[in-house]
Structure formats: structure tokens, C-alpha cells
Enzyme design. Structure first.
Site, short mmCIF file in Angstrom:
data_model
loop_
_atom_site.label_atom_id
_atom_site.label_comp_id
_atom_site.label_asym_id
_atom_site.label_seq_id
_atom_site.Cartn_x
_atom_site.Cartn_y
_atom_site.Cartn_z
CG ASP A 1 -2.04 1.01 1.11
OD1 ASP A 1 -1.74 2.21 0.91
OD2 ASP A 1 -3.21 0.63 1.22
CB ILE A 2 1.05 4.08 -2.38
CG1 ILE A 2 2.18 4.92 -2.93
CG2 ILE A 2 -0.21 4.89 -2.19
CD1 ILE A 2 3.28 4.12 -3.53
CD GLU B 1 -8.11 5.66 -1.45
OE1 GLU B 1 -7.14 5.79 -2.20
OE2 GLU B 1 -8.01 5.58 -0.20
CG HIS C 1 -8.38 -3.15 -2.10
ND1 HIS C 1 -9.41 -2.63 -2.87
CD2 HIS C 1 -8.23 -2.30 -1.07
CE1 HIS C 1 -9.83 -1.50 -2.32
NE2 HIS C 1 -9.14 -1.29 -1.22
CG HIS D 1 -6.55 -2.92 3.47
ND1 HIS D 1 -5.84 -1.77 3.18
CD2 HIS D 1 -7.78 -2.72 2.94
CE1 HIS D 1 -6.61 -0.92 2.52
NE2 HIS D 1 -7.80 -1.47 2.37
#
Ligand code: AMP
Length: 130
Positions: A29-30, A88, A93, A95
Site C-alpha cells: 500500500d502506497i 476508495e 483488495h 489489506h
């Protein structure tokens, strides 16, 4: 139109890749909630995780489990936490975040890390992936 995560899985947008197979892709994750925060996605574009069919859902979670085991070996921590929100990005996805206490998992308090550190974390997880 392809989602941003499809473009990442296809290599059209750069990412810190930690693992991949034919049907899945895992990358940092960025904007991590903790150092080593990973997103695991199916290559198939489905917005909401519980709309995946049983087979795709099961395979995604089994792939995420393999990634979590690699993370646990690579990063000193008590647990790998699992969360799914999808508020978002409209592409399923999962996490995965290394944690030492419940308080570590505050998605409203995320902090970017230097590129060099991100690459080093990604490499160390990738090296443990089986
Ligand atoms: P959510 O959809 O709320 O589950 O969260 C989406 C997550 O994707 C956030 O934690 C973002 O930091 C992360 N994210 C968004 N764009 C990128 C990107 N290009 N590379 C890596 N992570 C991203």
C-alpha cells in the site's frame, strides 16, 4: 475502463510487488497503516469482495494467507491483521498489515515511507513468499 489496481497488476502503473500468480497480485500500500502494509487483489475486476463467487473468494483468501505468512517471517510483529473496506478503490483488495497491538490499525492515520524503505520491505516479503 480498467481500474487503477488492474493497471498495477498488469505492470502499467508501478508498484512495490511482493507476490503474484495467474489470478492474484500483491503489492505494498502506497500509504501504509504500518510498515509492510500489503494489498492483495484478484486480477479479475470485481468491486465488492462478497460478490466474488465461492471459488474466486476462496482462492483469494488462500493467496492472501500465503502472503501473510511471508509477511510474518519478513517483518517482526505479533500478528498480520486482515481488513477489507474498499471505500476508495472499486476493485476488491484485502489489506494485510503487520501489527503489535490493536491500536496499530488506524486507517485514518496512514504514513508514507521513503521509496528505498518500501523497496526493501517489498523485497524482504517477496523473498519469504512460498
Ligand atoms: P480502501 O479502498 O479504502 O480499502 O483503500 C484503498 C487503499 O489503496 C488505500 O489504503 C490506498 O493507500 C491504497 N492505494 C491507492 N492507490 C494506490 C497505489 N497506486 N498503489 C498502492 N496503494 C494504493
Amino acid at each position: 475502463m480498467a481500474t487503477i489496481f488492474s493497471k498495477i497488476a498488469a505492470g502499467e502503473i508501478p508498484s512495490y510487488r511482493v507476490a503474484a500468480d495467474e489470478k492474484h497480485y500483491a503489492f505494498l500500500d502506497i500509504n501504509p497503516v504500518t510498515p509492510g502494509h500489503v494489498l492483495v487483489i484478484p486480477r479479475k475486476e470485481v468491486d465488492y469482495i462478497f460478490d466474488l463467487d465461492e471459488q474466486d473468494y476462496t482462492e483469494l483468501m488462500l493467496f492472501a494467507r500465503r502472503v501473510a505468512k511471508a509477511m510474518k517471517k519478513a517483518i517482526p510483529c505479533k500478528r498480520i491483521a486482515v481488513a477489507v473496506m474498499g471505500m476508495e478503490v472499486p476493485h476488491t483488495h484485502v489489506h494485510l498489515a503487520p501489527i503489535n497491538s490493536e491500536g496499530d490499525l488506524q486507517f485514518s492515520k496512514k504514513t508514507p515511507l521513503p521509496a528505498e524503505q518500501m523497496q526493501s520491505i517489498a523485497d524482504s516479503i517477496a523473498a519469504e513468499f512460498e
